[in-house]
Enzyme design. Sequence first.
Site, short mmCIF file in Angstrom:
data_model
loop_
_atom_site.label_atom_id
_atom_site.label_comp_id
_atom_site.label_asym_id
_atom_site.label_seq_id
_atom_site.Cartn_x
_atom_site.Cartn_y
_atom_site.Cartn_z
N ASN A 1 53.40 42.17 32.92
CA ASN A 1 52.32 42.15 33.92
C ASN A 1 51.70 40.77 33.94
O ASN A 1 51.57 40.10 32.91
CB ASN A 1 51.24 43.18 33.60
CG ASN A 1 50.13 43.17 34.65
OD1 ASN A 1 50.35 43.57 35.78
ND2 ASN A 1 48.95 42.67 34.29
N ASP B 1 29.52 36.40 40.63
CA ASP B 1 30.81 36.98 41.03
C ASP B 1 31.03 36.93 42.55
O ASP B 1 30.17 36.51 43.31
CB ASP B 1 30.90 38.42 40.53
CG ASP B 1 32.22 38.68 39.83
OD1 ASP B 1 33.27 38.32 40.40
OD2 ASP B 1 32.20 39.21 38.71
#
Length: 478
Positions: A167, A280
Amino acid sequence: MPFKSLKEFVGKLEAEGELKRVTAEISPQLEITEYTDRVCKAGGPALLFTNVRGATFPVLMNAFGSMKRMAIALGVDDVESIAHEIEALLHKQPPTTLADKIKTLVQLFHLSSYAPRTVKTGPCKEVIEHEPDLGTLPVLTCWPEDGGPFITLPMVFSKNPETGQRNVGMYRMQVYGPRETGMHWHVHKVGAEHYRLYEARGERMPLAVALGGDPAMTYAATAPLPEAVDEVFFAGFLRKKGVELVTCETCDLEVPADADFVLEGYVEPGERRREGPFGDHTGYYSLPDDYPVFHVECITRRADPIYPATVVGRPPMEDCYMAKTTERLFLPMLKAVLPEIVDMNLPIEGVFHNLALVSIHKQYPFHAHKVMHALWGLGQMMLTKVIVVVDEDVNVQDPSEVVWCSLANIDPRRDVTFTEGPADVLDHAAQHPTLSTKMGIDATKKWPSEGFSRQWPDTIEMTPDVKRRIDELLGEGK
């Protein structure tokens, strides 16, 4: 052709008038963020900061900050061309004639050429530091209340300890010291699942973090692929050539040979440390929480690397264009599962997971409700807060048209559906960190078979012959 290095990508951006070199001295603490934020929101170019205070390496910012630069990064004129290619692959019919079979064999040969291959060494090993110091990297402190400097554009390589499945994810990394960072993977991410498996076995989890290299690989690390699909193969498909990989110095993980930096290390089972806050992509600070600790054992790099970074915050910002690319590339996959979907728009203001506008070819009563719930059951779409479903004649790429149509077509009590499901960890409004309410709005025209007994009016539209006549008059300047 794929880019052989991040430097080559920078050269292409510069040749296309898509890059500005910033030679004035600038600090990685807040100043690069402010500079980049202003340029990004003004629709400006990629930025190469060549005089970063206290740093040896230049910093590349806003490299993906427009759809044109996303197309350049992926080696196409328009990212929609890749979507068309994916759609053609998904609708490939079994060959029946000899010519079809030969054509299929040629296509399969090309697909096989996209697979990664391992090489003995590569540019990412031109310098090997067995006594690593993250302080040599120009890691950015982006926003005033951030918990510290963060690596913001990392490709994190891990393997499933049971299957060996690779991954590659993108998880921010707060730098704690010369050899330690946080590893901010959310509970829904594959990297977090790999870590849970290692913890259950009581084993240390090896990790490798690549920075830079071909931008197609960087984008692939952000793509919401099914767990069984290898991000490195997907990058090979995007760049039309398999990614060359080298084995790390301290573990058996493989990383792109063309990377600018590679951080090798591990996370210990059971070890957590406070991470954040962090400004963020929602435009708000994500709150501090405990996350695993990444211990860096070795850094390998190019002799003349470029440090790639991004800054996230209130949209529009660079990550919005990466998300828009994902919207377009993955739409054919959604349509393969839900063929009634005509188009979809994830507005930038919805920061990827707050709003989805979907048009459908409505075929039966309450069809919009089926689509809503199906979307909430597909991968990262499970995090979508609000889904608005409209008829196929509504252009979902025009939010103004969607708002007009939706407000006209709904009766709130009848057409708004609420349910519960997984929440994005960054959703500060959710009642619980991983659970939130979802809202679906059926803004399609209502049918008698849906219990609507009144006549539904037609929208106002001029006749075609009058339109043609006025086109002629306006064309003649009369």
